[in-house]
Scaffold this motif. Structure first.
Motif, PDB file in Angstrom:
ATOM      1  N   GLU A 195       1.014  -1.127  -0.045  1.00 29.86           N
ATOM      2  CA  GLU A 195      -0.060   0.045   0.037  1.00 29.86           C
ATOM      3  C   GLU A 195       1.010   1.314   0.032  1.00 29.86           C
ATOM      4  O   GLU A 195       1.507   1.548   0.884  1.00 29.86           O
ATOM      5  N   LEU A 196       1.084   2.030  -1.121  1.00 30.18           N
ATOM      6  CA  LEU A 196       1.891   3.138  -1.358  1.00 30.18           C
ATOM      7  C   LEU A 196       1.139   4.389  -1.523  1.00 30.18           C
ATOM      8  O   LEU A 196       0.272   4.616  -1.915  1.00 30.18           O
ATOM      9  N   SER A 197       1.604   5.680  -0.528  1.00 33.26           N
ATOM     10  CA  SER A 197       1.031   6.649  -0.550  1.00 33.26           C
ATOM     11  C   SER A 197       1.980   7.489  -1.111  1.00 33.26           C
ATOM     12  O   SER A 197       3.393   7.449  -0.903  1.00 33.26           O
ATOM     13  N   VAL A 198       1.650   8.760  -1.901  1.00 44.58           N
ATOM     14  CA  VAL A 198       2.713   9.657  -2.545  1.00 44.58           C
ATOM     15  C   VAL A 198       2.510  10.979  -2.207  1.00 44.58           C
ATOM     16  O   VAL A 198       1.260  11.425  -2.024  1.00 44.58           O
ATOM     17  N   ALA A 199       3.440  11.683  -1.781  1.00 40.56           N
ATOM     18  CA  ALA A 199       3.581  13.089  -1.611  1.00 40.56           C
ATOM     19  C   ALA A 199       4.669  13.658  -2.452  1.00 40.56           C
ATOM     20  O   ALA A 199       5.411  13.137  -2.778  1.00 40.56           O
ATOM     21  N   PHE A 200       4.178  15.011  -3.150  1.00 40.77           N
ATOM     22  CA  PHE A 200       5.073  15.405  -4.107  1.00 40.77           C
ATOM     23  C   PHE A 200       6.031  16.620  -3.738  1.00 40.77           C
ATOM     24  O   PHE A 200       6.555  17.104  -4.551  1.00 40.77           O
ATOM     25  N   ASP A 201       5.999  16.789  -2.441  1.00 38.42           N
ATOM     26  CA  ASP A 201       6.970  17.737  -1.971  1.00 38.42           C
ATOM     27  C   ASP A 201       7.329  17.622  -0.437  1.00 38.42           C
ATOM     28  O   ASP A 201       6.560  16.774   0.232  1.00 38.42           O
ATOM     29  N   GLY A 202       8.450  17.896   0.107  1.00 34.76           N
ATOM     30  CA  GLY A 202       8.958  17.788   1.317  1.00 34.76           C
ATOM     31  C   GLY A 202       7.961  18.114   2.594  1.00 34.76           C
ATOM     32  O   GLY A 202       7.796  17.536   3.621  1.00 34.76           O
ATOM     33  N   ARG A 203       7.116  19.163   2.407  1.00 39.66           N
ATOM     34  CA  ARG A 203       6.115  19.614   3.452  1.00 39.66           C
ATOM     35  C   ARG A 203       5.064  18.747   3.552  1.00 39.66           C
ATOM     36  O   ARG A 203       4.656  18.303   4.603  1.00 39.66           O
ATOM     37  N   THR A 204       4.479  18.333   2.545  1.00 39.36           N
ATOM     38  CA  THR A 204       3.411  17.324   2.473  1.00 39.36           C
ATOM     39  C   THR A 204       3.865  15.881   2.930  1.00 39.36           C
ATOM     40  O   THR A 204       3.206  15.499   3.761  1.00 39.36           O
ATOM     41  N   GLY A 205       4.955  15.735   2.575  1.00 36.98           N
ATOM     42  CA  GLY A 205       5.510  14.243   2.863  1.00 36.98           C
ATOM     43  C   GLY A 205       5.614  14.312   4.461  1.00 36.98           C
ATOM     44  O   GLY A 205       5.229  13.424   5.192  1.00 36.98           O
TER      45      GLY A 205
ATOM     46  N   TYR B   8       3.808   4.563   9.018  1.00 35.95           N
ATOM     47  CA  TYR B   8       4.150   3.744   7.950  1.00 35.95           C
ATOM     48  C   TYR B   8       5.302   2.696   8.160  1.00 35.95           C
ATOM     49  O   TYR B   8       5.847   2.814   9.367  1.00 35.95           O
ATOM     50  N   ASP B   9       5.401   1.722   7.524  1.00 37.06           N
ATOM     51  CA  ASP B   9       6.429   0.614   7.496  1.00 37.06           C
ATOM     52  C   ASP B   9       7.781   0.946   6.838  1.00 37.06           C
ATOM     53  O   ASP B   9       8.822   0.446   7.060  1.00 37.06           O
ATOM     54  N   LEU B  10       7.888   1.956   5.942  1.00 33.78           N
ATOM     55  CA  LEU B  10       8.659   2.286   5.181  1.00 33.78           C
ATOM     56  C   LEU B  10       8.583   3.382   4.566  1.00 33.78           C
ATOM     57  O   LEU B  10       7.615   3.966   3.980  1.00 33.78           O
ATOM     58  N   VAL B  11       9.830   4.377   4.275  1.00 35.35           N
ATOM     59  CA  VAL B  11       9.854   5.626   3.751  1.00 35.35           C
ATOM     60  C   VAL B  11      10.843   5.723   2.684  1.00 35.35           C
ATOM     61  O   VAL B  11      11.957   5.483   2.682  1.00 35.35           O
ATOM     62  N   ILE B  12      10.425   6.126   1.234  1.00 31.46           N
ATOM     63  CA  ILE B  12      11.287   6.399   0.220  1.00 31.46           C
ATOM     64  C   ILE B  12      11.126   7.881  -0.137  1.00 31.46           C
ATOM     65  O   ILE B  12      10.265   8.542  -0.493  1.00 31.46           O
ATOM     66  N   LEU B  13      12.579   8.553  -0.030  1.00 28.14           N
ATOM     67  CA  LEU B  13      12.484   9.849  -0.168  1.00 28.14           C
ATOM     68  C   LEU B  13      13.355  10.148  -1.447  1.00 28.14           C
ATOM     69  O   LEU B  13      14.571   9.831  -1.514  1.00 28.14           O
ATOM     70  N   ASP B  14      12.874  11.130  -2.350  1.00 27.84           N
ATOM     71  CA  ASP B  14      13.866  11.742  -3.231  1.00 27.84           C
ATOM     72  C   ASP B  14      14.691  12.758  -2.647  1.00 27.84           C
ATOM     73  O   ASP B  14      14.117  13.496  -1.520  1.00 27.84           O
ATOM     74  N   VAL B  15      15.553  13.136  -3.047  1.00 27.05           N
ATOM     75  CA  VAL B  15      16.484  14.201  -2.329  1.00 27.05           C
ATOM     76  C   VAL B  15      16.028  15.763  -2.890  1.00 27.05           C
ATOM     77  O   VAL B  15      16.010  16.368  -2.052  1.00 27.05           O
ATOM     78  N   ASN B  16      15.985  15.778  -3.825  1.00 29.78           N
ATOM     79  CA  ASN B  16      15.668  17.225  -4.487  1.00 29.78           C
ATOM     80  C   ASN B  16      14.094  17.357  -4.468  1.00 29.78           C
ATOM     81  O   ASN B  16      13.381  17.194  -5.232  1.00 29.78           O
ATOM     82  N   LEU B  17      13.798  17.720  -3.342  1.00 25.43           N
ATOM     83  CA  LEU B  17      12.171  18.140  -3.390  1.00 25.43           C
ATOM     84  C   LEU B  17      11.998  19.528  -2.962  1.00 25.43           C
ATOM     85  O   LEU B  17      12.585  20.266  -2.480  1.00 25.43           O
ATOM     86  N   PRO B  18      10.728  20.067  -3.524  1.00 19.17           N
ATOM     87  CA  PRO B  18      10.532  21.368  -3.048  1.00 19.17           C
ATOM     88  C   PRO B  18      10.153  21.696  -1.564  1.00 19.17           C
ATOM     89  O   PRO B  18       9.569  20.658  -0.852  1.00 19.17           O
ATOM     90  N   TYR B  19      10.385  22.713  -1.393  1.00 21.81           N
ATOM     91  CA  TYR B  19       9.990  23.197   0.199  1.00 21.81           C
ATOM     92  C   TYR B  19      10.971  22.631   1.344  1.00 21.81           C
ATOM     93  O   TYR B  19      11.383  23.385   2.225  1.00 21.81           O
ATOM     94  N   LEU B  20      11.085  21.388   1.326  1.00 19.10           N
ATOM     95  CA  LEU B  20      11.724  20.645   2.236  1.00 19.10           C
ATOM     96  C   LEU B  20      12.598  19.529   1.450  1.00 19.10           C
ATOM     97  O   LEU B  20      11.988  18.661   1.067  1.00 19.10           O
ATOM     98  N   ASN B  21      13.801  19.409   1.404  1.00 17.72           N
ATOM     99  CA  ASN B  21      14.529  18.503   0.568  1.00 17.72           C
ATOM    100  C   ASN B  21      14.751  17.242   1.215  1.00 17.72           C
ATOM    101  O   ASN B  21      14.437  17.015   2.588  1.00 17.72           O
ATOM    102  N   GLY B  22      14.866  16.110   0.682  1.00 16.50           N
ATOM    103  CA  GLY B  22      14.990  14.863   1.301  1.00 16.50           C
ATOM    104  C   GLY B  22      15.794  14.547   2.293  1.00 16.50           C
ATOM    105  O   GLY B  22      15.522  13.943   3.292  1.00 16.50           O
TER     106      GLY B  22
END
Length: 224
Positions: A26-36, A45-59
């Motif tokens: 079951e995967l939920s998506v956030a498109f920026d660091g603040r929302t994440g 959550y059981d696991l988090v996957i983060l992109d490094v270059n994110l808007p507002y708040l980087n990974g």
């Protein structure tokens, strides 16, 4: 298994989401660091996957925040930056693994499985969960939506007993015997008083309500 993906590239996010859902995750998506960060605080959550270059708040910043939240969870960073300095920054922030873009989904899945297995094997804290409420049996720590909730010894024992029996109706007699360790006195309302204390602390400012009264029978914890 619940996974949070914080990725600002819609194509990458869609690619990862389809892959994980096809594997039964079951995967939920956030498109920026603040929302994440907001989503991370709202539910476990059981696991988090983060992109490094994110808007507002980087990974990297987001990873540091998550590591400071006291929740023990595997975190994997995704990035196009593959220098040693970039990797060092990610690991220093608390990341468990680092995968460079572009990547094959199979490699991501293998890394996720390895991470979750490692955490399961080395996990010592025992945590009781219901919705966004967590009780860490080892640290004696209670949080809801990521916020720490301070309880007295008796309130903690009562909450632990209710959570251990979540979904089941627990009678006042059972609570008296298990939490107070005394025979139940029908003339006292002490259990109702402490249920009231708990409701103020873990239910009043949150949704959904978790402590429910079953008239004539007792109490039950469930997320309606």
């Amino acid at each position: 298994m619940k996974v949070l993906l914080v990725e600002d590239d819609p194509q990458v996010a869609s690619f990862v989401k389809k892959g994980f859902e096809s594997e039964g995750y079951e995967l939920s998506v956030a498109f920026d660091g603040r929302t994440g960060w907001s989503m991370y605080q709202q539910q476990p959550y059981d696991l988090v996957i983060l992109d490094v270059n994110l808007p507002y708040l980087n990974g990297v910043e987001l990873c540091q925040l998550m590591r400071g939240s006291r929740q023990r969870i595997p975190i994997l960073l995704l990035t196009a930056l593959d220098s040693l300095d970039d990797k060092e920054a990610g690991f220093s922030a608390g990341a468990d693994d680092y995968l460079v873009k572009p990547f094959a989904f199979r490699e991501l899945l293998l890394r996720v499985r390895a991470l979750t297995k490692r955490y399961a094997e080395t996990s010592t804290p025992q945590v009781l969960r219901l919705a966004d409420l967590e009780l860490n049996l080892d640290a004696k720590l209670v949080t809801r939506a990521g916020q720490r909730i301070d309880l007295t010894t008796r309130e903690y024992s009562l909450l632990e007993h209710l959570l251990l029996n979540q979904g089941r109706i627990v009678s006042r007699v059972d609570i008296a015997e298990r939490v107070w360790e005394v025979d139940f006195d029908t003339t006292t309302n002490i259990i109702d008083v402490y249920i009231g204390y708990l409701r103020k602390k873990i239910d009043r400012s949150f949704t959904p309500k978790l402590i429910h009264t079953v008239v004539g029978m007792g109490y039950v914890m469930r997320a309606d």
